[in-house]
Design a protein around this motif. Structure first.
Motif, mmCIF file in Angstrom:
data_model
loop_
_atom_site.group_PDB
_atom_site.id
_atom_site.type_symbol
_atom_site.label_atom_id
_atom_site.label_comp_id
_atom_site.label_asym_id
_atom_site.label_seq_id
_atom_site.Cartn_x
_atom_site.Cartn_y
_atom_site.Cartn_z
ATOM 1 N N GLY A 30 0.862 -1.566 -0.146
ATOM 2 C CA GLY A 30 -0.439 -0.396 0.379
ATOM 3 C C GLY A 30 0.625 1.353 0.541
ATOM 4 O O GLY A 30 0.990 1.963 -0.866
ATOM 5 N N LEU A 31 2.153 1.469 0.770
ATOM 6 C CA LEU A 31 2.935 2.543 0.910
ATOM 7 C C LEU A 31 4.110 2.522 -0.661
ATOM 8 O O LEU A 31 3.784 3.812 -1.253
ATOM 9 C CB LEU A 31 3.747 2.507 2.072
ATOM 10 N N SER A 32 4.296 1.809 -0.809
ATOM 11 C CA SER A 32 4.769 1.314 -2.566
ATOM 12 C C SER A 32 3.551 2.287 -3.480
ATOM 13 O O SER A 32 3.527 2.570 -4.165
ATOM 14 C CB SER A 32 5.238 -0.314 -2.703
ATOM 15 N N VAL A 33 2.648 1.910 -3.547
ATOM 16 C CA VAL A 33 1.769 1.946 -4.089
ATOM 17 C C VAL A 33 1.115 3.095 -4.498
ATOM 18 O O VAL A 33 0.773 4.028 -5.347
ATOM 19 C CB VAL A 33 0.172 1.232 -4.498
ATOM 20 N N PHE A 34 0.999 4.095 -2.998
ATOM 21 C CA PHE A 34 0.186 5.534 -2.800
ATOM 22 C C PHE A 34 1.575 6.190 -3.367
ATOM 23 O O PHE A 34 1.240 7.314 -4.073
ATOM 24 C CB PHE A 34 0.524 5.392 -0.905
#
Length: 131
Positions: free
Chosen positions: A75-79
């Motif tokens: 999620g942090l990577s996609v954000f």
């Protein structure tokens, strides 16, 4: 760390402006503008699509009583990838797309995990859990 952030805040926009000017000289101003807008729209769509997949994965892990560690990192990577895609420029868009696609995202995450492990082992970072 502060110096690195300041350096990046100066160099990244300068690199992006240079890339946009070169692209405009090569393919034309309006075409460059349309490419920049297109990457933002496509990036937002892909980030939303991947984000929903990750959200469902996290919910599934939580329903089984597991901590969704990988889902949080995804999620942090996609954000981060989505935010980079929304900024105008070709270099940040490239990194943004690489962070959104699952295969290339794993490569980035591998190096981030190694870096964090090194920091934790050296005592620079520590984590604790309150109960």
């Amino acid at each position: 760390m502060f110096r690195i952030i300041v350096l990046l805040m100066i160099l990244v926009p300068a690199l992006e402006i240079w890339g946009i000017v070169k692209a405009a000289q090569w393919i034309g101003g309006w075409q460059t503008f349309l490419v920049i807008i297109s990457t933002g729209v496509i990036g937002a769509y892909l980030a939303k699509k991947e984000g929903l997949k990750i959200w469902k994965k996290a919910q599934k892990e939580l329903s089984f009583g597991h901590i969704p560690g990988q889902a949080i990192l995804d999620g942090l990577s996609v954000f981060t990838g989505g935010m980079l895609l929304l900024t105008p420029g070709f270099f940040t868009d490239t990194i943004g797309f690489l962070l959104i696609y699952p295969f290339t995202r794993r490569i980035f995450q591998y190096y981030i995990k190694k870096w964090l492990e090194k920091k934790i082992r050296s005592g620079q970072y520590y984590f604790f859990i309150r109960r």
